[in-house]
Each structure stands twice: as C-alpha cells, then as structure tokens.
Design a protein around this motif. Sequence first.
Motif, short mmCIF file in Angstrom:
data_model
loop_
_atom_site.label_atom_id
_atom_site.label_comp_id
_atom_site.label_asym_id
_atom_site.label_seq_id
_atom_site.Cartn_x
_atom_site.Cartn_y
_atom_site.Cartn_z
N VAL A 140 55.14 40.64 42.64
CA VAL A 140 54.81 39.22 42.48
C VAL A 140 54.96 38.80 41.03
O VAL A 140 55.49 37.72 40.72
CB VAL A 140 53.38 38.93 42.97
CG1 VAL A 140 52.95 37.51 42.61
CG2 VAL A 140 53.26 39.16 44.48
N ALA A 141 54.53 39.67 40.11
CA ALA A 141 54.59 39.36 38.68
C ALA A 141 56.02 39.20 38.18
O ALA A 141 56.26 38.55 37.15
CB ALA A 141 53.88 40.45 37.88
N GLN A 142 56.96 39.79 38.90
CA GLN A 142 58.36 39.71 38.49
C GLN A 142 59.15 38.69 39.31
O GLN A 142 60.37 38.60 39.18
CB GLN A 142 59.00 41.10 38.62
CG GLN A 142 58.34 42.14 37.72
CD GLN A 142 58.82 43.55 38.02
OE1 GLN A 142 59.99 43.86 37.86
NE2 GLN A 142 57.91 44.41 38.47
N PHE A 199 50.99 34.45 34.86
CA PHE A 199 50.77 35.24 36.07
C PHE A 199 49.40 34.96 36.68
O PHE A 199 49.27 34.87 37.91
CB PHE A 199 50.90 36.73 35.78
CG PHE A 199 50.50 37.61 36.93
CD1 PHE A 199 51.32 37.72 38.05
CD2 PHE A 199 49.30 38.30 36.92
CE1 PHE A 199 50.95 38.50 39.14
CE2 PHE A 199 48.92 39.08 38.00
CZ PHE A 199 49.75 39.18 39.11
N THR A 200 48.38 34.84 35.87
CA THR A 200 47.04 34.57 36.41
C THR A 200 47.00 33.23 37.14
O THR A 200 46.17 33.03 38.03
CB THR A 200 45.98 34.57 35.29
OG1 THR A 200 46.28 33.52 34.34
CG2 THR A 200 45.94 35.91 34.57
N LEU A 229 51.46 32.60 44.95
CA LEU A 229 52.52 33.33 45.64
C LEU A 229 51.95 34.32 46.64
O LEU A 229 52.58 34.61 47.67
CB LEU A 229 53.39 34.08 44.61
CG LEU A 229 54.15 33.21 43.61
CD1 LEU A 229 54.87 34.09 42.58
CD2 LEU A 229 55.14 32.31 44.32
N TYR A 230 50.75 34.85 46.33
CA TYR A 230 50.11 35.82 47.23
C TYR A 230 48.63 35.43 47.35
O TYR A 230 47.78 35.93 46.61
CB TYR A 230 50.26 37.24 46.68
CG TYR A 230 49.89 38.33 47.66
CD1 TYR A 230 50.80 38.78 48.60
CD2 TYR A 230 48.61 38.90 47.64
CE1 TYR A 230 50.46 39.78 49.50
CE2 TYR A 230 48.26 39.89 48.53
CZ TYR A 230 49.19 40.33 49.46
OH TYR A 230 48.85 41.32 50.36
N PRO A 231 48.33 34.52 48.26
CA PRO A 231 46.97 33.94 48.37
C PRO A 231 45.85 34.97 48.56
O PRO A 231 44.70 34.70 48.20
CB PRO A 231 47.08 33.02 49.59
CG PRO A 231 48.52 32.66 49.65
CD PRO A 231 49.26 33.90 49.23
N ASP A 232 46.17 36.13 49.13
CA ASP A 232 45.13 37.12 49.39
C ASP A 232 44.82 37.96 48.15
O ASP A 232 43.99 38.87 48.19
CB ASP A 232 45.56 38.04 50.55
CG ASP A 232 44.38 38.80 51.14
OD1 ASP A 232 43.30 38.20 51.27
OD2 ASP A 232 44.53 40.00 51.44
N MET A 233 45.48 37.68 47.06
CA MET A 233 45.27 38.42 45.81
C MET A 233 43.89 38.12 45.24
O MET A 233 43.40 36.99 45.31
CB MET A 233 46.35 38.02 44.79
CG MET A 233 46.20 38.70 43.43
SD MET A 233 47.38 38.02 42.20
CE MET A 233 48.96 38.40 42.95
N GLY A 234 43.25 39.16 44.70
CA GLY A 234 42.00 38.93 43.98
C GLY A 234 42.27 38.08 42.75
O GLY A 234 43.40 38.06 42.25
N LYS A 235 41.27 37.40 42.25
CA LYS A 235 41.48 36.50 41.11
C LYS A 235 41.85 37.30 39.87
O LYS A 235 41.08 38.12 39.38
CB LYS A 235 40.22 35.70 40.83
CG LYS A 235 40.40 34.69 39.70
CD LYS A 235 39.12 33.93 39.42
CE LYS A 235 39.33 32.97 38.25
NZ LYS A 235 38.08 32.24 37.91
N PRO A 236 43.04 37.07 39.32
CA PRO A 236 43.44 37.80 38.11
C PRO A 236 42.65 37.33 36.89
O PRO A 236 42.44 36.12 36.71
CB PRO A 236 44.94 37.46 37.96
CG PRO A 236 45.35 36.87 39.28
CD PRO A 236 44.12 36.20 39.81
N GLU A 237 42.23 38.27 36.08
CA GLU A 237 41.50 37.94 34.86
C GLU A 237 42.23 38.57 33.67
O GLU A 237 42.32 39.79 33.55
CB GLU A 237 40.07 38.48 34.91
CG GLU A 237 39.20 37.86 35.99
CD GLU A 237 38.78 36.43 35.65
OE1 GLU A 237 38.96 36.03 34.47
OE2 GLU A 237 38.30 35.73 36.55
N ALA A 238 42.79 37.73 32.82
CA ALA A 238 43.50 38.23 31.64
C ALA A 238 42.50 38.71 30.59
O ALA A 238 41.54 38.00 30.28
CB ALA A 238 44.40 37.15 31.07
N LEU A 239 42.72 39.91 30.06
CA LEU A 239 41.85 40.44 29.01
C LEU A 239 42.28 39.88 27.65
O LEU A 239 43.09 38.97 27.57
CB LEU A 239 41.89 41.96 29.03
CG LEU A 239 41.44 42.63 30.34
CD1 LEU A 239 41.40 44.14 30.17
CD2 LEU A 239 40.08 42.10 30.77
N SER A 240 41.75 40.46 26.59
CA SER A 240 41.99 39.93 25.24
C SER A 240 43.47 39.78 24.95
O SER A 240 44.30 40.59 25.36
CB SER A 240 41.37 40.88 24.20
OG SER A 240 39.98 41.00 24.42
#
Length: 207
Positions: A78-80, A139-140, A146-157
């Motif tokens: 998905v990220a690509q 991406f977050t 694009l993939y609704p069942d994905m857990g919520k992405p959390e970008a780190l520092s």
Amino acid sequence: MEFSLTDLVKRIWHFAWLIVLLVIVFAGAGFVYAKSGKVITNYSANRTVLIAKNNTDVKDPNSRFMADRSLIPTYEKVAQDDAVVSAVQSALPFKMSKADINEAVTVQSPTDTLALTFKATGSTTYRAKTLANTYADVFTQIGPNLYPDMGKPEALSKATGSDVTKSALKNAKKLTIFGAGFGLVAGFFIILVSGIHKNYRLARKQG
C-alpha cells in the motif's frame, strides 16, 4: 593429444608472471578509476510509522499482534501504491518525478514489529530528510483510505540531521579487490584457452 591437468599446472607455473601482471594491471586500474572518477555522495534519512489496532479489551493481545504482523507486507505494498507516490510528489517542496521517488525511497519493516520504516536518499541532507518525512506523513493520511481495515498509522519523530548518513558511491578498496580478482580470472582463462589451442594445433600436425 590430450590436455591433462598436469599440463595445465605446468602452463600456469610457466606463465605465472602473466597472471601476476594482469592482477597488478587490473587492480591498479580499479584503484585509479575509484580515485580519479567523480565521487557521488548520497545522504539517507529514516522515519518510522507504527501501524497497530487498539488492543484495549482484547482477550488475546498476542493473537492480535500476530494478526496485525501478518498484514505488514500488505501495508508495504500500500505504501508503494501510485496514489501514495503521486500525493508525495505533490506535497514535496521541490520537484521530483514519480520514478525518482520510487527509486529514492525504500519501505521496510523491522523484524517482529508493527512498523514501517521509510528510508529516503537524496543529494543533500535537506532533500533526504524532507523526502522521508513527507512520505511518512502522506502514508499516514492516504494509507487508511486505500486499505480501510488498516490500523491507524502513527508517524514517529521526524528525521533530522542526526538521522542522516553519508556514503560514497565508489569504494577504492572494493574496486581494487574486484580488479585484482578479474585479473586473476582473466589470467587463468588466457592460459587455459591458449593451452587448448596449442594442443589442438599439435594434434592437427600429428594427424
């Protein structure tokens, strides 16, 4: 007339000077090329994004972790996706083609984690860290669509100057060793072929 292993060993010993000469010549050529050629320096920066669903009130957190972990390869795809790359292209403060973005960014998952690491390379520190940060942020936002069942992405520092490493494209030591190895193989090949050819001519003369 047969060309035996003993004959080959004798020829190698007799023409050892040729092997040594070729090793020196090609090793020297590799060294000179590495030193005299233009050295291109690349910079790289990493930013990590965690992707996990809420484990609150889950009876078996370990099973949930394994289930989420099995989806990481899907998240990498998905990220690509072209939609993500196109959004990154639009969000960047400098111009890059989608092909260049795809080449400059790699998406990997550290072992046994629910995370994706976005590694970006660039000609400067600024371009590398900006690309890594922008890609992770995009991406977050785009990934869950694009993939609704994905857990919520959390970008780190965010990637900073301290995250950036410098690497030279040409390595004098590696090119010298490669040249020496090539010279060694070339020397053995020349001796072998010339020996076979010599025996062939002798055999023809003897009928």
